[in-house]
Each structure stands twice: as C-alpha cells, then as structure tokens.
Design a protein around this motif. Structure first.
Motif, PDB file in Angstrom:
ATOM      1  N   HIS A 121       0.720  -1.110  -0.159  1.00 46.94           N
ATOM      2  CA  HIS A 121       0.116   0.057   0.164  1.00 46.94           C
ATOM      3  C   HIS A 121       0.667   1.286  -0.014  1.00 46.94           C
ATOM      4  O   HIS A 121       1.949   1.157   0.575  1.00 46.94           O
ATOM      5  N   ALA A 122       0.523   2.238  -0.419  1.00 45.76           N
ATOM      6  CA  ALA A 122       1.484   3.383  -0.561  1.00 45.76           C
ATOM      7  C   ALA A 122       0.387   4.706  -0.651  1.00 45.76           C
ATOM      8  O   ALA A 122      -0.746   4.788  -1.086  1.00 45.76           O
ATOM      9  N   VAL A 123       0.661   5.729   0.322  1.00 46.55           N
ATOM     10  CA  VAL A 123      -0.159   7.166   0.066  1.00 46.55           C
ATOM     11  C   VAL A 123       0.563   8.067  -0.366  1.00 46.55           C
ATOM     12  O   VAL A 123       2.021   8.262  -0.112  1.00 46.55           O
ATOM     13  N   PRO A 124       0.267   9.456  -0.991  1.00 48.48           N
ATOM     14  CA  PRO A 124       1.167  10.434  -1.425  1.00 48.48           C
ATOM     15  C   PRO A 124       1.331  11.198  -0.348  1.00 48.48           C
ATOM     16  O   PRO A 124       0.614  11.552   0.616  1.00 48.48           O
ATOM     17  N   MET A 125       2.552  11.736  -0.548  1.00 46.69           N
ATOM     18  CA  MET A 125       3.011  13.095   0.394  1.00 46.69           C
ATOM     19  C   MET A 125       2.888  14.139  -0.287  1.00 46.69           C
ATOM     20  O   MET A 125       3.359  14.296  -1.578  1.00 46.69           O
ATOM     21  N   ARG A 126       1.861  15.076   0.023  1.00 46.32           N
ATOM     22  CA  ARG A 126       1.598  16.079  -0.602  1.00 46.32           C
ATOM     23  C   ARG A 126       1.567  17.550  -0.098  1.00 46.32           C
ATOM     24  O   ARG A 126       1.117  17.422   1.225  1.00 46.32           O
ATOM     25  N   ALA A 127       2.028  18.702  -0.547  1.00 47.38           N
ATOM     26  CA  ALA A 127       2.149  20.070   0.071  1.00 47.38           C
ATOM     27  C   ALA A 127       1.786  21.004  -1.119  1.00 47.38           C
ATOM     28  O   ALA A 127       2.643  20.939  -2.072  1.00 47.38           O
ATOM     29  N   ALA A 128       1.083  21.904  -0.929  1.00 49.55           N
ATOM     30  CA  ALA A 128       0.834  23.120  -1.740  1.00 49.55           C
ATOM     31  C   ALA A 128       0.453  22.735  -3.282  1.00 49.55           C
ATOM     32  O   ALA A 128       0.905  23.219  -4.406  1.00 49.55           O
ATOM     33  N   GLY A 129      -0.183  21.414  -3.280  1.00 54.88           N
ATOM     34  CA  GLY A 129      -0.473  20.970  -4.452  1.00 54.88           C
ATOM     35  C   GLY A 129       0.305  19.967  -5.210  1.00 54.88           C
ATOM     36  O   GLY A 129       0.312  19.596  -6.403  1.00 54.88           O
ATOM     37  N   ILE A 130       1.621  19.955  -4.754  1.00 53.33           N
ATOM     38  CA  ILE A 130       2.930  19.182  -5.116  1.00 53.33           C
ATOM     39  C   ILE A 130       2.939  17.918  -4.369  1.00 53.33           C
ATOM     40  O   ILE A 130       2.858  17.913  -3.184  1.00 53.33           O
ATOM     41  N   VAL A 131       3.146  16.824  -5.271  1.00 52.01           N
ATOM     42  CA  VAL A 131       3.407  15.314  -4.737  1.00 52.01           C
ATOM     43  C   VAL A 131       4.947  15.554  -4.387  1.00 52.01           C
ATOM     44  O   VAL A 131       5.823  15.521  -5.203  1.00 52.01           O
ATOM     45  N   LEU A 132       5.059  15.272  -3.122  1.00 51.76           N
ATOM     46  CA  LEU A 132       6.724  15.166  -2.769  1.00 51.76           C
ATOM     47  C   LEU A 132       7.213  13.830  -2.476  1.00 51.76           C
ATOM     48  O   LEU A 132       8.516  13.546  -2.534  1.00 51.76           O
ATOM     49  N   GLY A 133       6.438  12.780  -2.550  1.00 51.02           N
ATOM     50  CA  GLY A 133       7.037  11.576  -2.102  1.00 51.02           C
ATOM     51  C   GLY A 133       5.911  10.491  -2.098  1.00 51.02           C
ATOM     52  O   GLY A 133       4.539  10.996  -2.229  1.00 51.02           O
ATOM     53  N   ALA A 134       5.908   9.406  -1.522  1.00 48.84           N
ATOM     54  CA  ALA A 134       5.136   8.526  -1.103  1.00 48.84           C
ATOM     55  C   ALA A 134       5.580   7.632   0.205  1.00 48.84           C
ATOM     56  O   ALA A 134       6.831   7.267   0.347  1.00 48.84           O
ATOM     57  N   LEU A 135       4.733   7.324   1.120  1.00 51.97           N
ATOM     58  CA  LEU A 135       4.921   6.541   2.213  1.00 51.97           C
ATOM     59  C   LEU A 135       4.155   5.131   1.983  1.00 51.97           C
ATOM     60  O   LEU A 135       3.096   5.036   1.581  1.00 51.97           O
ATOM     61  N   GLY A 136       5.090   3.984   1.959  1.00 55.99           N
ATOM     62  CA  GLY A 136       4.670   2.770   1.406  1.00 55.99           C
ATOM     63  C   GLY A 136       4.809   1.666   2.502  1.00 55.99           C
ATOM     64  O   GLY A 136       5.485   1.944   3.768  1.00 55.99           O
ATOM     65  N   LEU A 137       3.682   0.963   2.354  1.00 57.23           N
ATOM     66  CA  LEU A 137       3.576  -0.317   3.447  1.00 57.23           C
ATOM     67  C   LEU A 137       3.717  -1.635   3.017  1.00 57.23           C
ATOM     68  O   LEU A 137       3.153  -1.827   1.947  1.00 57.23           O
ATOM     69  N   PHE A 138       4.172  -2.388   3.446  1.00 57.03           N
ATOM     70  CA  PHE A 138       4.533  -3.500   3.032  1.00 57.03           C
ATOM     71  C   PHE A 138       4.162  -4.733   3.997  1.00 57.03           C
ATOM     72  O   PHE A 138       4.673  -4.850   5.108  1.00 57.03           O
ATOM     73  N   GLY A 139       3.249  -5.548   3.798  1.00 58.93           N
ATOM     74  CA  GLY A 139       2.820  -6.590   4.745  1.00 58.93           C
ATOM     75  C   GLY A 139       3.108  -8.228   4.347  1.00 58.93           C
ATOM     76  O   GLY A 139       3.480  -8.424   3.349  1.00 58.93           O
ATOM     77  N   SER A 140       3.265  -8.757   5.308  1.00 61.79           N
ATOM     78  CA  SER A 140       3.855 -10.246   5.205  1.00 61.79           C
ATOM     79  C   SER A 140       2.652 -11.115   4.822  1.00 61.79           C
ATOM     80  O   SER A 140       2.960 -12.118   4.521  1.00 61.79           O
ATOM     81  N   GLN A 141       1.436 -10.584   4.906  1.00 62.68           N
ATOM     82  CA  GLN A 141       0.159 -11.358   4.681  1.00 62.68           C
ATOM     83  C   GLN A 141      -0.722 -10.622   3.737  1.00 62.68           C
ATOM     84  O   GLN A 141      -0.668  -9.491   3.736  1.00 62.68           O
ATOM     85  N   PRO A 142      -1.374 -11.318   2.855  1.00 58.01           N
ATOM     86  CA  PRO A 142      -2.455 -10.455   2.146  1.00 58.01           C
ATOM     87  C   PRO A 142      -3.536  -9.816   2.990  1.00 58.01           C
ATOM     88  O   PRO A 142      -3.910 -10.587   3.848  1.00 58.01           O
ATOM     89  N   ALA A 143      -3.660  -8.569   2.700  1.00 58.82           N
ATOM     90  CA  ALA A 143      -4.609  -7.895   3.519  1.00 58.82           C
ATOM     91  C   ALA A 143      -5.046  -6.555   3.000  1.00 58.82           C
ATOM     92  O   ALA A 143      -4.235  -5.876   2.518  1.00 58.82           O
ATOM     93  N   GLU A 144      -6.325  -6.207   3.254  1.00 63.98           N
ATOM     94  CA  GLU A 144      -6.945  -4.940   2.754  1.00 63.98           C
ATOM     95  C   GLU A 144      -6.463  -3.762   3.825  1.00 63.98           C
ATOM     96  O   GLU A 144      -6.175  -4.150   5.128  1.00 63.98           O
ATOM     97  N   LEU A 145      -6.353  -2.530   3.401  1.00 64.89           N
ATOM     98  CA  LEU A 145      -6.410  -1.650   4.464  1.00 64.89           C
ATOM     99  C   LEU A 145      -8.024  -0.977   4.498  1.00 64.89           C
ATOM    100  O   LEU A 145      -8.462  -0.505   3.797  1.00 64.89           O
ATOM    101  N   SER A 146      -8.364  -1.005   5.904  1.00 58.06           N
ATOM    102  CA  SER A 146      -9.618  -0.317   6.254  1.00 58.06           C
ATOM    103  C   SER A 146      -9.599   1.277   5.894  1.00 58.06           C
ATOM    104  O   SER A 146      -8.440   1.884   5.922  1.00 58.06           O
ATOM    105  N   ALA A 147     -10.775   1.798   5.942  1.00 57.16           N
ATOM    106  CA  ALA A 147     -10.883   3.239   5.713  1.00 57.16           C
ATOM    107  C   ALA A 147     -10.244   3.888   7.051  1.00 57.16           C
ATOM    108  O   ALA A 147      -9.418   4.911   6.814  1.00 57.16           O
TER     109      ALA A 147
END
Length: 249
Positions: A121-147
């Motif tokens: 999973h990954a979410v963007p890092m954003r400021a002033a309308g600019i994407v600065l990077g991404a925060l990534g998550l790596f799971g050892s089991q198949p899994a959804e992210l809840s809201a």
C-alpha cells in the motif's frame, strides 16, 4: 501492544511526533520513527518513505529495516512498484494480494514476493498541490487497508511533510512574528464578522460561518477574505451578494 486501544496508540504516536516538531529534531530520525510507528499501528511488517529531489527524482529517506530499504531501492531501479506509481499518479495505491499484480509490476512483484511481501500500500505525500513523495507499507500477509487504516497512514504522511518542509525547529525569533501574524489575522476576522453581522443582520456565529464558507467556496484563506472585505470597499458589493446567496442557499 497489549490491550491499549488503537485510537489511544494513534493519539500517542501523533502527540509524540508533533512534540518533536516543536523542539530540535533531526528530520531523518523523526521520519524513521514515523515509519516505525506506522508499521506498528497498522500491524504491518514494514514501511518506507520515498522523497523527490529538486530534479524530480525519487530518493529513499527512511525505512524500518534493511530489507525494506533494499525493496524501496529496487523500486527506484526498476522504475515500478506501489510507491513509484503512487508518486507518479498522486493517488493512493492499495494491493491486498501482490500475486495478482505481476502484469502491473513485472519486475517488482517477483522481488517483493521473494522478500516475503504479500501486500503493498502507498499514500502520497503532498504539499501546496505538489506530490513530494510516497509513504509505502509492506505486509507479510495478504490484507486490505480499512478506511480507518487509510486515515492513519495519510495523517502520518502529512506529519512527514510538515517535518520535511519545516526542517528547522521554531526559535524565539521565528515564533514571535508568527504569533503576531496569527493575532493580527484574528483581529481582522473579528472586524469582518462584526461588519457582516451589521450589514446582513445575522448572528455573530452565522457571520463567522459565512466568512468560512465563502473562503472555502472560492479557495481563499479566511483571513484574506476578511482583510479584503474590510480594506477594499469596491469589492464589498460583490462579496456581500455572494454571501447572501450562501445564506439563501
């Protein structure tokens, strides 16, 4: 983690990170702690953070382990993977079962599966309308992210942005002007609220709500709207007409 509710642990993590932002801090150390907190709160194996450089090239800034570091660097070398795609599109990426995405990321998926990663999973890092990077998550089991999981990750990504952009801790020489600016803005907002109360015959709370609604509807700062209302008489008729429409709507 014991029996402590996750909501409490999230608040503890956010509080701890914000405390560091208000003191002397090292950005790499703080962002590394943030990735560790993120992995712990979501009960996920690992997390990493990629940041763009001035030339628009992604670079590794933090990772929870050496294996995660290698996987993040492999994404950069292969120019594919969840964090790379998240940065390029500016959109969150969520893959519950990585085995289903071989055609999407033909080089990254085999390497990640070999490293024991089953979901990404990954979410963007954003400021002033600019994407600065991404925060990534790596799971050892198949899994959804809840809201709720997504909100936690995005909140931590926002904190990472603040840490990176602030870089230097506040000092007396920088704090005092900011305090003065905040109070000046509040004074102008109070003036505008009183003006609207008298001209539109609404309550004080309704006047403040109108200012906020107008500002948000027009993509402006609340204090800028208040300042224009008070300092630019030629703009008032149009502004007041728009606010009356908001009341009637």
């Amino acid at each position: 983690m014991g029996d402590t509710p996750r909501e409490t642990r999230v608040l503890d993590a956010v509080g701890s990170l914000v405390d560091k932002l208000l003191d002397d801090f090292d950005v790499v150390d703080l962002v590394t702690e943030l990735t560790e907190r993120c992995a712990g709160l979501l009960d996920i194996a690992a997390a990493g953070l990629l940041l763009t450089d001035p030339l628009g090239q992604l670079r590794l800034l933090a990772a929870t382990s050496g294996a995660t570091r290698e996987l993040e660097l492999f994404q950069l070398q292969a120019d594919e993977g969840p964090c790379v795609e998240c940065y390029a599109t500016g959109q969150p990426i969520s893959v519950a079962d990585l085995r289903t995405e071989t055609s999407r990321w033909p080089r990254f998926v085999p390497a990640a599966l070999e490293a024991g990663v089953a979901s990404v999973h990954a979410v963007p890092m954003r400021a002033a309308g600019i994407v600065l990077g991404a925060l990534g998550l790596f799971g050892s089991q198949p899994a959804e992210l809840s809201a709720a999981d997504r909100r936690v990750v995005q909140t931590l990504a926002h904190i990472a942005c603040v840490a990176i952009l602030q870089e230097r801790p506040p000092t007396p020489s920088t704090v005092v002007p900011r305090l003065r600016s905040a109070l000046t803005s509040r004074f102008v907002v109070e003036q505008a609220r009183g003006f609207l109360r008298g001209h539109l015959e609404v309550s004080v709370d309704e006047a403040f709500s109108l200012l906020r609604r107008y500002a948000r509807a027009n993509g402006e700062h609340l204090s800028d709207v208040a300042r224009r209302l008070m300092a630019a008489p030629n703009s008032r008729p149009e502004m007041l007409a728009a606010m009356v429409e908001l009341v009637q709507g």
